[in-house]
Design an enzyme around this catalytic site. Sequence first.
Site, short mmCIF file in Angstrom:
data_model
loop_
_atom_site.label_atom_id
_atom_site.label_comp_id
_atom_site.label_asym_id
_atom_site.label_seq_id
_atom_site.Cartn_x
_atom_site.Cartn_y
_atom_site.Cartn_z
N LYS A 1 0.82 -1.22 0.00
CA LYS A 1 0.00 0.00 0.00
C LYS A 1 0.85 1.26 0.00
O LYS A 1 0.46 2.27 -0.59
CB LYS A 1 -0.95 0.01 1.21
CG LYS A 1 -2.09 -0.97 1.06
CD LYS A 1 -3.18 -0.68 2.08
CE LYS A 1 -4.34 -1.65 1.92
NZ LYS A 1 -5.37 -1.46 2.95
N LYS B 1 -7.37 -10.06 -5.27
CA LYS B 1 -8.57 -10.39 -4.50
C LYS B 1 -9.69 -9.37 -4.72
O LYS B 1 -9.44 -8.22 -5.05
CB LYS B 1 -8.24 -10.56 -3.01
CG LYS B 1 -8.30 -9.32 -2.19
CD LYS B 1 -8.34 -9.64 -0.69
CE LYS B 1 -8.47 -8.33 0.08
NZ LYS B 1 -8.74 -8.47 1.49
N LYS C 1 -12.88 -4.29 -1.44
CA LYS C 1 -13.90 -3.24 -1.55
C LYS C 1 -13.34 -1.91 -2.03
O LYS C 1 -14.09 -1.06 -2.46
CB LYS C 1 -14.68 -3.08 -0.25
CG LYS C 1 -13.93 -3.08 1.05
CD LYS C 1 -14.93 -2.86 2.19
CE LYS C 1 -14.70 -3.71 3.41
NZ LYS C 1 -13.44 -3.41 4.10
#
Length: 333
Positions: free
Chosen positions: A113, A198, A201
């Site tokens: 990230k 994956k 969201k």
Amino acid sequence: MMKRIFSGIKPTGHLTLGNYLGALRRWVEADQHQADALFSVVDLHALTVDHDPARVRRLSRQAATLMLAAGLDPALCTVFVQSHVDEHARLSYILECTATDGELRRMIQYKEKSVRARAAGQSVRLSLLTYPVLMAADILAYGADEVPVGEDQTQHVELTRDLAVRFNQRYGHTFRIPRATQPPVAARVMDLQDPTSKMGKSHESGAGIIYLLDEADVVRKKIMRAVTDSGQDVEYHPGSRPGVANLLEILSACTGRNPKELAGVYESYGALKKDTAEAVLELLRPIRERHAELVADPGHVDEVLRKGAGRAREMARPTVDAAYRAIGLLPAG
Ligand code: AMP
Ligand code: TRP
């Protein structure tokens, strides 16, 4: 004593089929019946990347509502919002004094990230680095034995164990040592447009993501347009045929049938997609219906969260107080 379970969902986006199959469903079907379980909307964790305050607030309420709609029962388990309970942040600081800079910089999620944020020209919040310590505090404050999470979170639970062991060795036994547990099927639901990553969201484009609140025709469209692999036969090979394997795993999670066995049933990708779409809709229908009822009665959700926070606070306080004493802080009389 009954086994204690803790898990959480970050309100960083609308909840997805991945959240449901990888986490929520098992909390509902197994965990809340077999243990003294706590499930939290971990809103403090939603502040580690650029965020919109109004959106976080809205998504927090929506996540709590969906958790109840999916079947978490406040008579069986504790459902609450992390920031309503001060003990998390209180313990997190103590654990920051237990963890090292090096071990946090080694966390895979942080590395990924932070690289992404820098590449996009954004600054990296310090809380992105310290976030696994707050997660450790979430878990250790309640003396959780088990932490049901998707496999992407196991490294953070390992860190939690390391911190608990280290703290206990240095300052005396204070924390119970938790372990991560994972659901047997569909532990990792992949993005329908990019089946090697994956279904998360916060992905940029929603085309490969099924949200629990997507309308039926949207769900159908997303599944019918899922990326499949070159080839014609429906075979279950997650390594070489990730797109088809993902559909088979989703169908398997919906029907309870083995993905390999399901592969033998289908002769075309189209038929597999059609049945997968209908199975997903069937799975989500009762959740959507219950969600609509709960949205119409916001006072009820508020009350559940208020009681949940009260219960959580009572459970966490003795352990966090013990950690404050053990590390050498003067008790406040
Ligand atoms: P998050 O969405 O990162 O807050 O994750 C909440 C829970 O859902 C965690 O236990 C995750 O591991 C799990 N989860 C999130 N996305 C997926 C996915 N695509 N497949 C399986 N589990 C997931
Ligand atoms: N980090 C978890 C995730 O991204 C969410 C989370 C925060 C969590 N605190 C937790 C999960 C404690 C389990 C236990 O999915």
